[in-house]
Design a protein around this motif. Structure first.
Motif, PDB file in Angstrom:
ATOM      1  N   SER A   8      15.301   3.559 -27.818  1.00  0.00           N
ATOM      2  CA  SER A   8      16.368   2.774 -27.191  1.00  0.00           C
ATOM      3  C   SER A   8      16.559   3.109 -25.720  1.00  0.00           C
ATOM      4  N   ALA A   9      15.627   3.878 -25.143  1.00  0.00           N
ATOM      5  CA  ALA A   9      15.756   4.281 -23.745  1.00  0.00           C
ATOM      6  C   ALA A   9      15.485   3.098 -22.816  1.00  0.00           C
ATOM      7  N   PRO A  10      16.167   3.038 -21.669  1.00  0.00           N
ATOM      8  CA  PRO A  10      15.958   1.935 -20.715  1.00  0.00           C
ATOM      9  C   PRO A  10      14.575   1.981 -20.082  1.00  0.00           C
ATOM     10  N   GLY A  11      14.148   0.846 -19.537  1.00  0.00           N
ATOM     11  CA  GLY A  11      12.797   0.720 -18.994  1.00  0.00           C
ATOM     12  C   GLY A  11      12.473   1.695 -17.886  1.00  0.00           C
ATOM     13  N   HIS A  12      13.469   2.047 -17.072  1.00  0.00           N
ATOM     14  CA  HIS A  12      13.171   2.919 -15.932  1.00  0.00           C
ATOM     15  C   HIS A  12      12.819   4.343 -16.344  1.00  0.00           C
ATOM     16  N   THR A  13      12.984   4.670 -17.605  1.00  0.00           N
ATOM     17  CA  THR A  13      12.627   6.014 -18.065  1.00  0.00           C
ATOM     18  C   THR A  13      11.169   6.117 -18.496  1.00  0.00           C
ATOM     19  N   PHE A  14      10.441   4.999 -18.471  1.00  0.00           N
ATOM     20  CA  PHE A  14       9.047   4.989 -18.900  1.00  0.00           C
ATOM     21  C   PHE A  14       8.128   4.730 -17.703  1.00  0.00           C
ATOM     22  N   TRP A  15       7.087   5.538 -17.590  1.00  0.00           N
ATOM     23  CA  TRP A  15       6.149   5.402 -16.478  1.00  0.00           C
ATOM     24  C   TRP A  15       5.431   4.055 -16.505  1.00  0.00           C
ATOM     25  N   ARG A  16       4.945   3.643 -17.666  1.00  0.00           N
ATOM     26  CA  ARG A  16       4.187   2.391 -17.741  1.00  0.00           C
ATOM     27  C   ARG A  16       5.034   1.207 -17.314  1.00  0.00           C
ATOM     28  N   ARG A  17       6.256   1.123 -17.816  1.00  0.00           N
ATOM     29  CA  ARG A  17       7.098  -0.043 -17.557  1.00  0.00           C
ATOM     30  C   ARG A  17       7.665  -0.080 -16.135  1.00  0.00           C
ATOM     31  N   SER A  18       7.934   1.085 -15.553  1.00  0.00           N
ATOM     32  CA  SER A  18       8.622   1.091 -14.266  1.00  0.00           C
ATOM     33  C   SER A  18       7.753   1.488 -13.079  1.00  0.00           C
ATOM     34  N   VAL A  19       6.503   1.935 -13.371  1.00  0.00           N
ATOM     35  CA  VAL A  19       5.621   2.337 -12.281  1.00  0.00           C
ATOM     36  C   VAL A  19       4.240   1.691 -12.412  1.00  0.00           C
ATOM     37  N   GLY A 286       4.734   8.538  -3.815  1.00  0.00           N
ATOM     38  CA  GLY A 286       4.420   8.134  -5.177  1.00  0.00           C
ATOM     39  C   GLY A 286       3.002   7.606  -5.343  1.00  0.00           C
ATOM     40  N   ALA A 287       2.384   7.939  -6.465  1.00  0.00           N
ATOM     41  CA  ALA A 287       1.011   7.505  -6.726  1.00  0.00           C
ATOM     42  C   ALA A 287       0.888   5.993  -6.804  1.00  0.00           C
ATOM     43  N   PHE A 288       1.991   5.306  -7.104  1.00  0.00           N
ATOM     44  CA  PHE A 288       1.941   3.847  -7.268  1.00  0.00           C
ATOM     45  C   PHE A 288       1.463   3.137  -6.015  1.00  0.00           C
ATOM     46  N   ASN A 289       1.718   3.714  -4.826  1.00  0.00           N
ATOM     47  CA  ASN A 289       1.301   3.015  -3.597  1.00  0.00           C
ATOM     48  C   ASN A 289      -0.095   3.421  -3.134  1.00  0.00           C
ATOM     49  N   ARG A 290      -0.732   4.296  -3.912  1.00  0.00           N
ATOM     50  CA  ARG A 290      -2.140   4.663  -3.698  1.00  0.00           C
ATOM     51  C   ARG A 290      -2.428   5.092  -2.258  1.00  0.00           C
ATOM     52  N   GLY A 291      -1.502   5.826  -1.674  1.00  0.00           N
ATOM     53  CA  GLY A 291      -1.688   6.339  -0.322  1.00  0.00           C
ATOM     54  C   GLY A 291      -1.459   5.326   0.765  1.00  0.00           C
ATOM     55  N   GLY A 292      -1.044   4.108   0.388  1.00  0.00           N
ATOM     56  CA  GLY A 292      -0.925   3.037   1.360  1.00  0.00           C
ATOM     57  C   GLY A 292       0.229   3.164   2.326  1.00  0.00           C
ATOM     58  N   TYR A 293       1.133   4.097   2.096  1.00  0.00           N
ATOM     59  CA  TYR A 293       2.272   4.262   3.000  1.00  0.00           C
ATOM     60  C   TYR A 293       2.023   5.341   4.051  1.00  0.00           C
ATOM     61  N   TYR A 294       0.821   5.883   4.064  1.00  0.00           N
ATOM     62  CA  TYR A 294       0.444   6.847   5.090  1.00  0.00           C
ATOM     63  C   TYR A 294      -0.628   6.270   6.005  1.00  0.00           C
ATOM     64  N   ALA A 295      -0.569   6.682   7.272  1.00  0.00           N
ATOM     65  CA  ALA A 295      -1.592   6.315   8.241  1.00  0.00           C
ATOM     66  C   ALA A 295      -2.884   7.086   7.936  1.00  0.00           C
ATOM     67  N   PRO A 296      -3.976   6.805   8.641  1.00  0.00           N
ATOM     68  CA  PRO A 296      -5.233   7.514   8.375  1.00  0.00           C
ATOM     69  C   PRO A 296      -5.141   9.031   8.512  1.00  0.00           C
TER      70      PRO A 296
END
Length: 365
Positions: A8-19, A286-296
Motif C-alpha cells: 500500500s506504499a505510495p509510488g514515490h517510495t519505489f525506484w521503478r515507478r518514480s525514477v 541522480g543516476a536518472f539523468n545519466r550525467g546530463g546535468y554536468y558539463a564535460p
C-alpha cells in the motif's frame, strides 16, 4: 499473497515507478516540503558556489531577494556586480563550510575576532583573509579594509535580524584553519592571497558531528536574534576541485564530504521544526539523468540541471508561481554513453552558468 507494508506504499517510495520509468525531466524527489515562501517574504542566501543559482532564480522570479549590502546606489549596477555586490545577500563571498558560517555569525556580533585580520600582498594591496576575492584588486590600505569590514559585518547583522527565510548551501567539509585561534578560511592561504605557512595553518576535515554542532550553534544563534526565521538547507552537487588529503583520491574525498553534509542536513531538519532540506544534490547527481546535468569537466552544472532544481524549488517551496516561468530542462537528458544524444549533450554543456567559485583556484591550469 500476504499483506505487507510495501503493498500500500505510495509510488514515490519505489525506484521503478518514480525514477527508472519516469521521463528524466519529470523526476521529482520532493514529497512534502514543510513551508512555503511567498513574494513578500525576505529571502537571504549564502553558501557555496551552487547557492548563487538559487539567488539568481529568486531575484529573477519576482520574489523578495533580501540584499542588505547592495553597494552605493551612485555606482553603476554593472560595476557593483563586478565587485560582487548582490552575489549573495551580503558581500561575504562563498561560505563553503558550517565552520565558516558559525564564525561569520560570531564575528558579526563581536563574539569572535580572528587574530589574523589582514593579508598584505604589497605596499598598497591588502586582502581580507575571510573573503580574499570579494574586492577585486584588494584594498589600498589596512584602514580601508577595516572600514569596509565594519560596514560588511553590520550588513550581515541586519540580514540575520530582518530575513524571513535563510537558504544555505552546504558545500565542503575540508577547510584550512588558523593554528592560533581556529579561524576557518574560505580557501587555503597562499591560493588567493596570503602566504602558506604550515606552522600557522592546519588542514581540517569536518566530521558529521562537527557539522551538526556548528550548524546547531548557528541555528540557535539565529533564533535568538530573529525568532521568526525559517531555514532551508541544500547540499551542493559540485564535486571538490581538489582534496588536501594526500591519502585519498578526490573522488572518494568528494563522496565523504557530500555524505557527511547530506546526513548532517537530514539530522538538522529532523531536529528543528523551522529547518527544511531541499534535494538539489539528488536532482543533479541522480543516476536518472545519466550525467546530463554536468558539463564535460564533470563538475560544473549546466543550465538544464539548474532549471530542473529551481523548477521544483518554485513548485514546492514557494506559495505562488514565479513571475517569469522557470524553463523546463531539455529532454531527453543527454548521455555521454548514448551517441544519439551527443549533440544534445554538447548543447547543454555550452550553457554552463558562470558562478564565482574560489575553490576553482585550487587547480588552475
Amino acid at each position: 499473497m500476504t499483506e505487507h507494508p510495501y503493498k500500500s506504499a505510495p509510488g514515490h517510495t519505489f525506484w521503478r515507478r518514480s525514477v527508472a520509468e519516469v521521463d528524466p525531466a519529470s523526476v521529482d524527489p520532493v514529497v512534502d516540503f514543510p513551508f512555503r515562501i511567498d513574494p513578500t517574504m525576505r529571502v537571504a542566501t549564502a553558501g557555496s558556489c551552487f547557492a548563487q543559482h538559487i539567488a539568481r532564480y529568486l531575484r529573477n522570479s519576482g520574489f523578495n531577494y533580501h540584499v542588505t549590502e547592495p553597494g552605493h546606489p551612485i555606482i553603476p549596477e554593472s560595476v557593483r556586480a563586478k565587485n560582487n555586490y548582490g552575489l549573495f545577500s551580503a558581500r561575504y563571498g562563498n561560505i563553503y563550510t558550517a565552520r565558516q558560517l558559525i564564525q561569520l555569525f560570531e564575528r558579526a556580533y563581536g563574539r569572535f575576532v580572528p587574530q589574523e585580520p589582514v593579508w598584505q600582498e604589497s605596499e598598497d594591496r591588502f586582502l581580507d583573509p575571510f573573503r580574499p576575492s570579494t574586492q577585486p584588486g584588494g584594498y589600498i590600505s589596512a584602514a580601508e579594509l577595516e572600514l569596509d569590514r565594519a560596514q560588511h559585518l553590520a550588513a550581515v547583522r541586519e540580514m540575520f535580524e530582518t530575513l524571513d527565510v535563510f537558504v544555505f548551501t552546504l558545500g565542503l567539509t575540508e577547510c584550512w584553519v588558523s593554528r592560533a585561534d581556529g579561524a576557518a578560511f574560505p580557501i587555503c592561504p597562499g591560493v588567493e592571497g596570503g602566504v602558506f605557512d604550515p606552522e600557522r595553518y592546519a588542514f581540517h576535515n569536518q566530521s558529521c558531528d562537527e557539522v551538526v554542532s556548528d550548524m546547531t550553534a548557528f541555528l540557535m544563534g539565529l533564533a535568538r536574534v530573529n525568532p521568526r526565521a525559517q531555514v532551508i538547507l541544500t547540499v551542493s552537487p559540485v564535486p571538490l576541485a581538489a582534496t588536501a588529503r594526500r591519502d585519498q583520491h578526490v573522488l572518494t574525498a568528494t563522496a565523504y564530504s557530500k555524505a557527511v553534509l547530506r546526513v548532517a542536513a537530514e539530522t538538522l531538519a529532523a531536529r528543528f521544526a523551522h529547518v527544511a532540506y531541499f534535494p538539489s544534490y539528488e536532482i543533479i547527481t541522480g543516476a536518472f539523468n545519466r550525467g546530463g546535468y554536468y558539463a564535460p569537466d564533470l563538475r560544473n552544472v549546466v543550465e538544464a540541471g539548474v532549471a530542473h532544481v529551481m523548477g521544483l524549488f518554485m513548485k514546492h517551496a514557494t506559495r505562488t508561481a514565479a513571475a517569469d516561468p522557470v524553463p523546463e530542462p531539455a529532454t531527453p537528458v543527454a548521455s555521454r554513453s548514448n551517441p544519439a544524444n551527443s549533440d544534445a549533450y554538447l548543447d547543454l554543456s555550452r550553457h554552463i552558468v558562470e558562478v564565482e567559485c574560489d575553490e576553482a583556484a585550487l587547480d588552475r591550469s
